[in-house]
Every structure is written in structure tokens, then in C-alpha cells.
Design a protein around this motif. Structure first.
Motif, PDB file in Angstrom:
ATOM      1  N   VAL A 172      38.499 -47.186   0.206  1.00 31.50           N
ATOM      2  CA  VAL A 172      37.485 -46.792   1.179  1.00 31.50           C
ATOM      3  C   VAL A 172      36.494 -47.929   1.390  1.00 31.50           C
ATOM      4  N   THR A 173      35.958 -47.970   2.614  1.00 29.97           N
ATOM      5  CA  THR A 173      34.867 -48.880   2.942  1.00 29.97           C
ATOM      6  C   THR A 173      33.646 -48.028   3.254  1.00 29.97           C
ATOM      7  N   VAL A 174      32.548 -48.351   2.585  1.00 31.37           N
ATOM      8  CA  VAL A 174      31.336 -47.553   2.760  1.00 31.37           C
ATOM      9  C   VAL A 174      30.192 -48.460   3.190  1.00 31.37           C
ATOM     10  N   ARG A 175      29.143 -47.836   3.708  1.00 33.19           N
ATOM     11  CA  ARG A 175      27.887 -48.529   3.995  1.00 33.19           C
ATOM     12  C   ARG A 175      26.830 -47.934   3.084  1.00 33.19           C
ATOM     13  N   ALA A 176      26.273 -48.801   2.226  1.00 28.32           N
ATOM     14  CA  ALA A 176      25.245 -48.346   1.286  1.00 28.32           C
ATOM     15  C   ALA A 176      23.882 -48.820   1.792  1.00 28.32           C
ATOM     16  N   THR A 177      22.962 -47.874   1.943  1.00 23.04           N
ATOM     17  CA  THR A 177      21.634 -48.180   2.484  1.00 23.04           C
ATOM     18  C   THR A 177      20.669 -48.522   1.361  1.00 23.04           C
ATOM     19  N   GLY A 178      20.037 -49.708   1.463  1.00 27.52           N
ATOM     20  CA  GLY A 178      19.088 -50.143   0.450  1.00 27.52           C
ATOM     21  C   GLY A 178      17.704 -49.563   0.689  1.00 27.52           C
ATOM     22  N   GLY A 179      16.786 -49.885  -0.202  1.00 25.24           N
ATOM     23  CA  GLY A 179      15.424 -49.368  -0.090  1.00 25.24           C
ATOM     24  C   GLY A 179      14.709 -49.847   1.143  1.00 25.24           C
ATOM     25  N   ASP A 180      15.115 -51.008   1.690  1.00 22.80           N
ATOM     26  CA  ASP A 180      14.472 -51.529   2.885  1.00 22.80           C
ATOM     27  C   ASP A 180      15.171 -51.080   4.163  1.00 22.80           C
ATOM     28  N   GLY A 181      16.150 -50.191   4.022  1.00 25.31           N
ATOM     29  CA  GLY A 181      16.856 -49.694   5.194  1.00 25.31           C
ATOM     30  C   GLY A 181      18.064 -50.524   5.595  1.00 25.31           C
ATOM     31  N   THR A 182      18.298 -51.650   4.931  1.00 31.10           N
ATOM     32  CA  THR A 182      19.453 -52.488   5.258  1.00 31.10           C
ATOM     33  C   THR A 182      20.722 -51.870   4.696  1.00 31.10           C
ATOM     34  N   ARG A 183      21.778 -51.821   5.527  1.00 31.64           N
ATOM     35  CA  ARG A 183      23.048 -51.233   5.091  1.00 31.64           C
ATOM     36  C   ARG A 183      24.036 -52.342   4.724  1.00 31.64           C
ATOM     37  N   THR A 184      24.625 -52.217   3.551  1.00 30.35           N
ATOM     38  CA  THR A 184      25.560 -53.226   3.028  1.00 30.35           C
ATOM     39  C   THR A 184      26.961 -52.621   2.945  1.00 30.35           C
ATOM     40  N   PRO A 185      27.979 -53.289   3.527  1.00 34.48           N
ATOM     41  CA  PRO A 185      29.346 -52.783   3.403  1.00 34.48           C
ATOM     42  C   PRO A 185      29.918 -53.061   2.009  1.00 34.48           C
ATOM     43  N   LEU A 186      30.545 -52.053   1.426  1.00 35.94           N
ATOM     44  CA  LEU A 186      31.173 -52.158   0.108  1.00 35.94           C
ATOM     45  C   LEU A 186      32.545 -51.499   0.155  1.00 35.94           C
ATOM     46  N   SER A 187      33.463 -51.955  -0.691  1.00 31.92           N
ATOM     47  CA  SER A 187      34.810 -51.370  -0.758  1.00 31.92           C
ATOM     48  C   SER A 187      35.085 -50.873  -2.164  1.00 31.92           C
ATOM     49  N   TYR A 188      35.756 -49.725  -2.257  1.00 35.36           N
ATOM     50  CA  TYR A 188      36.097 -49.129  -3.549  1.00 35.36           C
ATOM     51  C   TYR A 188      37.536 -48.639  -3.527  1.00 35.36           C
ATOM     52  N   ALA A 189      38.274 -48.952  -4.602  1.00 33.34           N
ATOM     53  CA  ALA A 189      39.615 -48.413  -4.804  1.00 33.34           C
ATOM     54  C   ALA A 189      39.502 -47.294  -5.826  1.00 33.34           C
ATOM     55  N   LEU A 190      39.953 -46.113  -5.456  1.00 32.04           N
ATOM     56  CA  LEU A 190      39.788 -44.926  -6.287  1.00 32.04           C
ATOM     57  C   LEU A 190      41.126 -44.207  -6.461  1.00 32.04           C
ATOM     58  N   SER A 191      41.267 -43.531  -7.587  1.00 30.46           N
ATOM     59  CA  SER A 191      42.418 -42.665  -7.825  1.00 30.46           C
ATOM     60  C   SER A 191      41.923 -41.226  -7.843  1.00 30.46           C
ATOM     61  N   LEU A 192      42.541 -40.399  -7.008  1.00 29.69           N
ATOM     62  CA  LEU A 192      42.153 -38.993  -6.890  1.00 29.69           C
ATOM     63  C   LEU A 192      43.253 -38.103  -7.447  1.00 29.69           C
ATOM     64  N   THR A 193      42.861 -36.976  -8.010  1.00 31.75           N
ATOM     65  CA  THR A 193      43.806 -35.978  -8.513  1.00 31.75           C
ATOM     66  C   THR A 193      43.392 -34.607  -8.001  1.00 31.75           C
ATOM     67  N   ALA A 194      44.365 -33.852  -7.495  1.00 31.67           N
ATOM     68  CA  ALA A 194      44.086 -32.508  -6.969  1.00 31.67           C
ATOM     69  C   ALA A 194      44.042 -31.500  -8.111  1.00 31.67           C
ATOM     70  N   ARG A 195      43.052 -30.610  -8.048  1.00 29.70           N
ATOM     71  CA  ARG A 195      42.932 -29.542  -9.046  1.00 29.70           C
ATOM     72  C   ARG A 195      42.108 -28.404  -8.463  1.00 29.70           C
ATOM     73  N   ALA A 196      42.646 -27.214  -8.565  1.00 28.16           N
ATOM     74  CA  ALA A 196      41.934 -26.006  -8.149  1.00 28.16           C
ATOM     75  C   ALA A 196      41.462 -26.091  -6.699  1.00 28.16           C
TER      76      ALA A 196
END
Length: 368
Positions: free
Chosen positions: A312-336
Motif C-alpha cells: 500500500v501507498t499512504v499519505r501521512a500528515t505531519g504536525g505542520d499539515g504536510t503530507r508525506t507519501p510512504l509505502s508498506y508491505a503487509l501480510s493479512l490473514t482472514a479470521r472471523a
């Protein structure tokens, strides 16, 4: 041993007859062992057997030797066990890398009269002429990009340095401001040859010296990025339950909150403290194993235990309102009936075997 007179019925071995033994009476000179006597005929038979056994050993010796040589496999030609030729673990490269970085930093900024300072790194600096004022060039950032042990205590270290050059045609304003008023810094690469001297008890070199002045070299070749196992990046849809889970998890991870309710049971994870952002929004998502229906694949949660890797690519907003693009690789598992975070992966999952060295492209001409 004793002798006694006995009467012999016949001569057992003809050799005895040749020696003058005639008649039926003779001296029995056979030894008495343990109360039993050995007749002369038996002794002669035993001597003959011993001679034949000796000849058999003499004849069989060369034959057995030839057979043993023929039985040796071809792979046994080496007299050194394979375990004895295994390479030893390489010495840590932190020492030579740090020394090279200090040397290059001092060398790039050197000017007239800096020979003595450089001699601590390279004794030959005393015989080199430096021009210009000391400090007219400055290194604002430096890092080792390659360290090669050459054996025998020698090292080749390549460092990348971000160097600020003085303006070739300074104005009155920039001249007063000094080197930092020059054009933007570029990354330049320097190769340094080092020798290590003296070894500690653990076999780690603790003294270094440069063999020559640094050599400025071209930037390392760019490596083609491997293909990833994920599908094409798609815009994050609000109806995608994976986007919902990932967005809530990363908000807690980056902006502060409880991670436990988003994690697979047994998984432990800690958010960043203090939280560097105030909000997180998911922009794009790509998942492994998706076909042409990638847009609607996340609208339903599959059976329990189903695992899926997402990028996923996300935009993280800092305290000054500036948004920084970040990428995360995650493993998901289905349950309930919902997705849970099983792992925050160290890197995106490649679609090919990384044990095969990637192909390097031509060196970049815009590295500076």
C-alpha cells in the motif's frame, strides 16, 4: 627340553634319510612341550608349511598393493580434506569503511598547508601540493557504497560524498557568503586503497593507512528493480475491507493508538513513539494473486486462515499539515469475517528468485 630313546617305525621325511638316519632306531631330538613330544617328521612338515606360507605372503604383497591402487576412487586424489579449504568468515568492514569516509572528508576539503593533517591518513600527503584555501569545498554527507577485502590486509573502499563546490564565477553576495552559496551539492564517488595493520585477539584489524590519494570514480551502475509478486496498483476504494483494515492499523501505528485489535492473535507489534503524524490515508493498494477483478476482490473477506500479501501507498500528515507519501508491505490473514495484520514485512515480496544477481544498467550520468 629332554632327549629320550624311541623306536621309529619309518622315516617320515626323505631328507632325514639323506642325512644318515638308517635303521629303525634313532635318537628322538623333538622337543617336549607341556608333556607332549613333537616327532621329527611333524617338525619337518610344519617347516615346509611355514616356507609355503612365507612365499604366499611375498607373492600376494604386490598383487594386493596393485588392487588397492585400482580401488581408490578418482575423487580421492586430493590430500586436503574439504573442510580444511573452506573460506574463513570475512573480517568486519566497518573499520575500513569509517577510515575511508574520514580520509575522503578531510581530503576533499584540503587546501594549502593541510599536508600534515592528511599525513595522519596517508603519509604520502607530505609530498603533494594542494592549491586553494582550506575548506573551500565541503562535504555535507558521506557514505560507503562498497567495501572489498583484497586479502593480505588490503581493502578497496568506495564512498559517495555530497560535495559543495565554490562558485566558479561568484558574485559579490555569494563570495561573501562562502562555499555554501555555490550551486547545489552533487554526489561524487571516491575509491580508496587501504592497508590494515595489527590485529586484536579476535582477529579484527584495528589500524589502517591509505596507500595513495583517493581516486575519483564513476557512480555505481544502477540495478534493474525486480518484478514484485503484487498485481497492478489500484486506487484505494472505501469499500475494500483490506483498505479499511490497513488504514486503521497504520493510523494507530503512525499517529498513535491501540494496535492490538488489528493484529492476528499471537502477533506483537509496537507503534512509533512519539507519534510523528496526526493522520494517515491509504492512496493505493496492490495485492498478490489477484486477477482482472482486482477492483472488487477486497469487497468480501475469504475463509478463515486465508493469507494475502498487500503493498500500500499512504499519505501521512505531519504536525505542520504536510503530507508525506510512504509505502508498506503487509501480510493479512482472514479470521472471523475480517482481515487482521499478521506481519509488517521488511520489504515487498519479489516475484523472482533474488539468488540470481540482477543485471546492472549503465552508470547514471545524472548522479552528480
Amino acid at each position: 627340553m629332554s632327549r629320550r630313546w624311541r623306536r621309529s617305525e619309518r622315516v617320515v621325511d626323505p631328507e632325514w634319510a639323506d642325512e644318515g638316519v638308517v635303521g629303525e632306531a634313532e635318537w628322538d631330538t623333538s622337543p617336549v612341550v607341556g608333556g607332549w613330544s613333537m616327532t621329527s617328521g611333524a617338525a619337518a612338515n610344519r617347516a615346509a608349511l611355514a616356507r609355503w606360507a612365507a612365499w604366499a605372503v611375498i607373492v600376494a604383497g604386490p598383487l594386493l598393493g596393485v588392487g588397492a591402487l585400482l580401488a581408490i576412487p578418482a575423487s580421492a586424489g586430493s590430500t586436503v580434506p574439504s573442510a580444511a579449504v573452506q573460506p574463513s568468515a570475512p573480517a568486519p568492514a566497518v573499520g575500513p569503511a569509517g577510515f575511508a569516509e574520514l580520509f575522503v572528508t578531510q581530503y576533499v576539503s584540503a587546501g594549502e598547508g593541510d599536508q600534515s593533517a592528511l599525513a595522519a591518513f596517508w603519509p604520502g600527503a607530505r609530498s603533494v601540493t594542494f592549491e586553494g584555501a582550506p575548506g573551500r569545498r565541503q562535504v555535507t554527507q558521506i557514505a560507503t557504497v562498497r567495501t572489498i577485502p583484497l586479502g593480505g590486509g588490503l581493502w578497496s573502499v568506495t564512498v559517495g560524498a555530497r560535495v559543495i563546490e565554490p562558485d566558479a564565477h561568484p558574485t559579490s553576495t555569494s563570495a561573501a557568503a562562502g562555499p555554501r552559496a555555490a550551486a547545489g551539492p552533487g554526489v561524487r564517488y571516491f575509491q580508496v586503497a587501504l592497508a590494515s595493520s595489527g590485529e586484536a585477539a579476535a582477529g579484527v584489524p584495528f589500524g589502517y593507512i591509505a596507500l595513495a590519494a583517493p581516486a575519483e570514480v564513476a557512480a555505481p551502475g544502477q540495478v534493474a528493480a525486480p518484478q514484485l509478486e503484487y498485481g497492478v496498483m489500484q486506487a484505494a476504494a472505501a469499500s475494500d475491507v483490506r483498505v479499511q483494515t490497513v488504514g486503521q492499523f497504520l493510523t494507530a501505528y503512525l499517529a498513535g493508538g491501540d494496535l492490538t485489535r488489528f493484529l492476528t492473535p499471537g502477533v506483537q507489534m509496537t507503534g512509533i513513539t512519539p507519534a510523528p503524524y496526526t493522520a494517515v490515508a491509504v492512496d493505493q493498494i496492490a495485492a498478490a494473486g489477484l486477477g482482472s477483478d482486482a477492483d472488487s476482490a477486497g469487497s468480501q473477506v475469504p475463509a478463515d486462515g486465508t493469507r494475502q500479501d498487500v503493498l500500500v501507498t499512504v499519505r501521512a500528515t505531519g504536525g505542520d499539515g504536510t503530507r508525506t507519501p510512504l509505502s508498506y508491505a503487509l501480510s493479512l490473514t482472514a479470521r472471523a469475517g475480517r482481515w487482521e495484520i499478521t506481519a509488517l514485512d521488511a520489504a515487498p515480496v519479489p516475484a523472482l528468485d533474488l539468488t540470481t544477481p540482477p543485471t546492472a544498467t549503465s552508470p547514471s550520468t545524472s548522479a552528480r
